[in-house]
Design an enzyme around this catalytic site. Structure first.
Site, mmCIF file in Angstrom:
data_model
loop_
_atom_site.group_PDB
_atom_site.id
_atom_site.type_symbol
_atom_site.label_atom_id
_atom_site.label_comp_id
_atom_site.label_asym_id
_atom_site.label_seq_id
_atom_site.Cartn_x
_atom_site.Cartn_y
_atom_site.Cartn_z
ATOM 1 C CB ALA A 114 46.894 30.471 34.861
ATOM 2 N N GLY A 157 50.063 27.483 37.554
ATOM 3 C CA GLY A 157 50.162 26.447 36.492
ATOM 4 C C GLY A 157 51.520 26.098 36.030
ATOM 5 C CD GLU A 160 48.137 23.777 38.635
ATOM 6 O OE1 GLU A 160 48.162 24.826 37.888
ATOM 7 O OE2 GLU A 160 47.136 23.546 39.351
ATOM 8 C CD GLU A 180 47.520 27.819 41.791
ATOM 9 O OE1 GLU A 180 48.012 27.729 43.022
ATOM 10 O OE2 GLU A 180 47.837 27.414 40.837
HETATM 11 N N1 CAA Z 1 50.141 36.264 35.057
HETATM 12 C C1 CAA Z 1 50.186 37.757 34.258
HETATM 13 N N2 CAA Z 1 51.276 38.197 34.487
HETATM 14 C C2 CAA Z 1 52.185 37.959 35.374
HETATM 15 C C3 CAA Z 1 52.111 36.959 36.000
HETATM 16 C C4 CAA Z 1 51.202 35.741 35.923
HETATM 17 N N3 CAA Z 1 50.863 34.662 36.483
HETATM 18 N N4 CAA Z 1 53.221 36.611 36.850
HETATM 19 C C5 CAA Z 1 54.060 37.678 36.526
HETATM 20 N N5 CAA Z 1 53.408 38.557 35.650
HETATM 21 C C6 CAA Z 1 53.886 39.858 34.975
HETATM 22 C C7 CAA Z 1 53.753 40.957 36.052
HETATM 23 O O1 CAA Z 1 52.367 41.313 36.178
HETATM 24 C C8 CAA Z 1 54.898 41.812 35.550
HETATM 25 O O2 CAA Z 1 54.218 42.515 34.265
HETATM 26 P P1 CAA Z 1 54.329 44.153 34.325
HETATM 27 O O3 CAA Z 1 55.602 44.595 34.398
HETATM 28 O O4 CAA Z 1 53.472 44.402 33.210
HETATM 29 O O5 CAA Z 1 53.577 44.706 35.570
HETATM 30 C C9 CAA Z 1 55.920 40.838 35.057
HETATM 31 O O6 CAA Z 1 55.158 39.699 34.734
HETATM 32 C C10 CAA Z 1 57.109 40.775 35.874
HETATM 33 O O7 CAA Z 1 56.520 40.464 37.130
HETATM 34 P P2 CAA Z 1 56.818 40.880 38.587
HETATM 35 O O8 CAA Z 1 57.348 42.559 38.292
HETATM 36 O O9 CAA Z 1 55.806 40.769 39.544
HETATM 37 O O10 CAA Z 1 58.332 39.968 38.900
HETATM 38 P P3 CAA Z 1 58.994 40.114 40.339
HETATM 39 O O11 CAA Z 1 60.246 39.604 40.046
HETATM 40 O O12 CAA Z 1 58.801 41.120 41.288
HETATM 41 O O13 CAA Z 1 58.130 38.871 40.936
HETATM 42 C C11 CAA Z 1 56.753 36.824 40.897
HETATM 43 C C12 CAA Z 1 58.032 37.571 40.272
HETATM 44 C C13 CAA Z 1 56.964 36.464 42.312
HETATM 45 C C14 CAA Z 1 56.595 35.507 40.042
HETATM 46 C C15 CAA Z 1 55.428 37.424 40.694
HETATM 47 O O14 CAA Z 1 55.297 37.928 39.412
HETATM 48 C C16 CAA Z 1 54.262 36.716 40.963
HETATM 49 O O15 CAA Z 1 53.926 36.577 42.235
HETATM 50 N N6 CAA Z 1 53.506 36.278 39.955
HETATM 51 C C17 CAA Z 1 52.331 35.598 40.022
HETATM 52 C C18 CAA Z 1 52.452 34.218 40.340
HETATM 53 C C19 CAA Z 1 51.116 33.393 40.695
HETATM 54 O O16 CAA Z 1 50.161 33.810 41.590
HETATM 55 N N7 CAA Z 1 50.855 32.533 40.001
HETATM 56 C C20 CAA Z 1 49.445 31.738 39.937
HETATM 57 C C21 CAA Z 1 48.622 32.225 38.781
HETATM 58 S S1 CAA Z 1 47.019 31.403 39.131
HETATM 59 C C22 CAA Z 1 47.254 29.732 38.312
HETATM 60 O O17 CAA Z 1 48.294 29.609 37.768
HETATM 61 C C23 CAA Z 1 46.192 28.972 38.351
HETATM 62 C C24 CAA Z 1 46.180 27.543 37.938
HETATM 63 O O18 CAA Z 1 46.268 26.695 38.738
HETATM 64 C C25 CAA Z 1 46.364 27.433 36.507
#
Ligand code: CAA
Length: 306
Positions: A114, A157, A160, A180
């Protein structure tokens, strides 16, 4: 049976916008016509998408392909993207040529969860009153089989969403996780439930409580995914699978999918009863009669989805 199908189509029409491209596609082209939908879109006033791409692949365009396409955020699942996915799913569900749907992302990310930036300032009342994430459920209620072709990150998400699909194929660099907990929240679109049913309590607890990712190989040996492929072949493999499913009666495929899904909802005796009744129902269909007759006459069945 014909009455039930007509009622279902009426219900779908009620939720599909009048501009839906599916309602304008007449007949099913028999030739292999990739990009058919895009062609149809460009020639009509059909809705255009910002965060996804939709095509029809396979023989006669019998497999719908939805590609998540928000590369700047690794396909993070913002509300507009999910609304587009919902619309595309309903369009493909209503398209009588389509027998299966493939959902995929990019080689780097199926979906990184998400959208954290959208969620950052959300408050409880807004989430509760708006039933936040409830709309995502459409993926698990479409009647046609949905195959997830997962490359790269399938996190939160994203994981999921893959689990809402009926079959998951993975690229050998895919990573699955429910991170999460690291963000101070918990999975909210089925992670604690579907993951536990797929891989068992201990492994699900470990993933949800640490936020650690697992590899495609682990996901395969734990039963989360059906098979692992080179990254550039996953989508093609998923489409091949979709084509194979599409050769069968869509009506009977839907009944079979419903019965398998009920294994998650019902006790064994209730599930067996439900399965038996649906099995009996197949004897009221033209396709059951055609399938058995074709076998005996040593020819291919000509299913009519009725
Ligand atoms: N939401 C919004 N933006 C996201 C995102 C997310 N879930 N995941 C990645 N992005 C964005 C980053 O902010 C970044 O944007 P900017 O360049 O503007 O800063 C861009 O995508 C590239 O990401 P990274 O620079 O972080 O890329 P990376 O290769 O270094 O890392 C990653 C990749 C490990 C996937 C890392 O991006 C990450 O940890 N993302 C978050 C994953 C996460 O926590 N997901 C769970 C979300 S909560 C949820 O899903 C609740 C539910 O149950 C529905």
């Amino acid at each position: 049976m014909a009455g039930m199908a007509a009622l279902r189509i009426q219900q779908l029409r009620a939720v599909i916008q009048p501009t839906s491209f599916a309602s304008r596609i007449v007949g099913c082209p028999r030739a292999n016509t990739p990009n058919f939908v895009q062609t149809a879109r460009s020639m009509s006033s059909a809705p255009t998408y910002e965060h996804i791409m939709v095509e029809k692949r396979g023989e006669g365009g019998n497999v719908g392909l939805i590609v998540l396409n928000r590369p700047s955020a690794l396909n993070a699942l913002c509300d507009p993207l999910m609304k587009e996915v919902k619309q595309a799913l309903l369009d493909l569900e209503a398209d009588s040529c389509v027998g299966a749907i493939v959902l995929t992302g990019s080689e780097k990310a199926f979906a990184a969860g998400a959208d954290i930036k959208d969620m950052q300032n959300k408050q409880f009342v807004e989430c509760y009153n708006g039933n936040f994430l409830n709309d995502w459920n459409v993926l698990s209620i479409v009647k046609k089989p949905v195959i997830a072709a997962v490359n790269g990150y399938a996190l939160g998400g994203g994981c999921e969403m893959a689990m809402m699909c009926d079959i998951i194929l993975a690229g050998d660099k895919a990573k699955f996780g429910q991170p999460e907990i690291v963000l101070g929240t918990i999975p909210g679109a089925g992670g604690t439930q579907r993951l536990t049913k797929a891989i068992g309590k201990s492994r699900s607890m470990q993933m949800c409580l640490t936020g650690d990712m697992i590899t495609a190989q682990q996901a395969s040996s734990w039963g989360l995914v059906s098979s692992v492929h080179p990254p550039d072949q996953v989508v093609d493999e998923a489409i091949k699978l979709g084509q194979k499913i599409s050769q069968h009666s869509k009506l009977i495929v839907a009944m079979c999918k419903e019965s398998v899904n009920n294994a998650y909802e019902l006790s064994l005796s209730e599930g067996l009863h439900f399965e038996k009744r649906l099995f009996h129902c197949t004897f009221s269909t033209n396709d059951r009669s055609e399938g058995m007759t074709a076998f005996i006459e040593k020819r291919k069945p000509n299913f009519t989805d009725s």
